[in-house]
Design an enzyme around this catalytic site. Structure first.
Site, PDB file in Angstrom:
ATOM      1  N   ASP A  44      40.507  32.382  32.442  1.00 51.03           N
ATOM      2  CA  ASP A  44      41.926  32.708  32.628  1.00 51.03           C
ATOM      3  C   ASP A  44      42.397  33.708  31.579  1.00 51.03           C
ATOM      4  O   ASP A  44      43.547  33.669  31.138  1.00 51.03           O
ATOM      5  CB  ASP A  44      42.757  31.416  32.542  1.00 51.03           C
ATOM      6  CG  ASP A  44      44.190  31.626  32.995  1.00 51.03           C
ATOM      7  OD1 ASP A  44      45.065  30.817  32.587  1.00 51.03           O
ATOM      8  OD2 ASP A  44      44.461  32.602  33.737  1.00 51.03           O
ATOM      9  N   LYS A  78      41.980  39.962  33.109  1.00 47.56           N
ATOM     10  CA  LYS A  78      41.320  39.941  34.433  1.00 47.56           C
ATOM     11  C   LYS A  78      40.135  40.906  34.473  1.00 47.56           C
ATOM     12  O   LYS A  78      39.160  40.656  35.160  1.00 47.56           O
ATOM     13  CB  LYS A  78      42.329  40.248  35.542  1.00 47.56           C
ATOM     14  CG  LYS A  78      43.581  39.368  35.454  1.00 47.56           C
ATOM     15  CD  LYS A  78      43.261  37.883  35.219  1.00 47.56           C
ATOM     16  CE  LYS A  78      44.445  37.098  34.673  1.00 47.56           C
ATOM     17  NZ  LYS A  78      44.059  35.779  34.090  1.00 47.56           N
ATOM     18  N   ASP A 100      41.070  31.522  37.412  1.00 48.49           N
ATOM     19  CA  ASP A 100      42.468  31.619  37.814  1.00 48.49           C
ATOM     20  C   ASP A 100      42.777  33.051  38.262  1.00 48.49           C
ATOM     21  O   ASP A 100      42.078  33.995  37.900  1.00 48.49           O
ATOM     22  CB  ASP A 100      43.383  31.244  36.629  1.00 48.49           C
ATOM     23  CG  ASP A 100      44.852  31.128  37.047  1.00 48.49           C
ATOM     24  OD1 ASP A 100      45.722  31.358  36.197  1.00 48.49           O
ATOM     25  OD2 ASP A 100      45.109  30.831  38.236  1.00 48.49           O
ATOM     26  N   ASN A 101      43.815  33.230  39.066  1.00 54.19           N
ATOM     27  CA  ASN A 101      44.384  34.545  39.398  1.00 54.19           C
ATOM     28  C   ASN A 101      43.476  35.496  40.153  1.00 54.19           C
ATOM     29  O   ASN A 101      43.614  36.719  40.013  1.00 54.19           O
ATOM     30  CB  ASN A 101      44.837  35.263  38.112  1.00 54.19           C
ATOM     31  CG  ASN A 101      45.678  34.422  37.225  1.00 54.19           C
ATOM     32  OD1 ASN A 101      45.298  34.123  36.090  1.00 54.19           O
ATOM     33  ND2 ASN A 101      46.817  33.986  37.740  1.00 54.19           N
ATOM     34  N   GLU A 126      51.919  30.593  39.376  1.00 57.84           N
ATOM     35  CA  GLU A 126      52.699  29.637  38.588  1.00 57.84           C
ATOM     36  C   GLU A 126      54.201  29.950  38.649  1.00 57.84           C
ATOM     37  O   GLU A 126      54.624  31.083  38.491  1.00 57.84           O
ATOM     38  CB  GLU A 126      52.234  29.603  37.118  1.00 57.84           C
ATOM     39  CG  GLU A 126      52.186  30.926  36.391  1.00 57.84           C
ATOM     40  CD  GLU A 126      50.803  31.557  36.443  1.00 57.84           C
ATOM     41  OE1 GLU A 126      50.072  31.293  37.422  1.00 57.84           O
ATOM     42  OE2 GLU A 126      50.456  32.316  35.547  1.00 57.84           O
TER      43      GLU A 126
END
Ligand SMILES: O=C(NC/C=C/[C@H]1O[C@@H](n2cnc(C(F)(F)F)c2)[C@H](O)[C@@H]1O)c1cc([N+](=O)[O-])cc(O)c1O
Ligand SMILES: [Mg+2]
Length: 214
Positions: free
Chosen positions: A141, A144, A169-170, A199
């Site tokens: 996380d 990126k 994540d993401n 989120e």
């Protein structure tokens, strides 16, 4: 008050969460970020997916890339079996200091080793530093653009065993397209996508769970 967003989150947790109560610290962060100011914590919806993976894996060794304020660090640490360890990497000294205090308030600092530095420098040192072989679960996380190079580095350092679970994540927002393409097309991984909301917002995001096959 509080010069930075992480500092304001810390102050709210210290004022609103019962000391030693991890769930109340998690709720306090979510309440602050949902109602006062957004922050890039994994949040409660994706956090429940993270919880389910931690409970399914029952990891002895966990690595987290990207501590930030320690929100996902708390979610993972509170579910670890006795004797298990969570190593979390953070580049920003200020964020690390805030996370340490939030983890302390939640009573979770004994299960967690927070290291400050770049993943490229820290990952190659982990086996020796912790006298361990491979991680059972890795929560990704951080930046990126670092997802793919760091996954490759973990492979090269022999820190993945057949069965090691990578949870990222993401992968939809902000997105990690090169990482996704790699884990979905490499014969070394079995990958699965968990659609979810970003989120605290009505925006689509998702997490990718990839099992290393060796
Ligand atoms: O940019 C996002 N996250 C970046 C997160 C970055 C965090 O990871 C740390 N880090 C960097 N390298 C390391 C290592 F490992 F090298 F030590 C640790 C950074 O200092 C920062 O605290 C993000 C953005 C959105 N959004 O909606 O924009 C939503 C999200 O959930 C996000 O995670
Ligand atoms: Mg994130």
């Amino acid at each position: 008050s509080g010069q930075s967003r992480p500092m304001r989150i810390l102050q709210f947790v210290q004022s609103a969460a019962a000391p030693g109560d991890a769930n109340s610290a998690i709720c306090a962060v979510d309440s602050y970020c949902a109602n006062v100011e957004w922050a890039m914590n994994v949040g409660d919806k994706k956090g429940q997916i993270l919880d389910a993976v931690v409970l399914a894996v029952r990891p002895r060794w966990v690595l987290e890339l990207g501590t930030y304020c320690g929100y996902s660090t708390m979610r993972i640490a509170r579910l670890l079996p006795p004797g298990a360890r969570l190593v979390t990497l953070e580049m920003n000294q200020h964020y690390a200091q805030v996370a340490k205090q939030i983890l302390g308030h939640a009573g979770l600092d004994t299960q967690v080793d927070l290291l400050v530095g770049a993943s490229s420098a820290l990952i190659p040192q982990l086996k020796k530093k912790f006298e361990m072989e491979t991680f059972d679960l890795i929560f990704i996380d951080h930046w990126k653009a670092s997802y793919l190079p760091d996954a490759r580095l973990l492979e090269e350092c022999g820190l993945l065993a057949p069965g090691t679970v990578l949870l990222a994540d993401n992968v939809t927002c902000p997105g990690a397209p090169d990482y996704l393409q790699y884990v979905r097309n490499s014969p070394r991984y079995r990958s699965e996508y968990f659609p979810c909301q970003l989120e605290y917002l009505q925006v689509e995001d998702g997490m990718e769970k990839s099992v290393f096959l060796g």
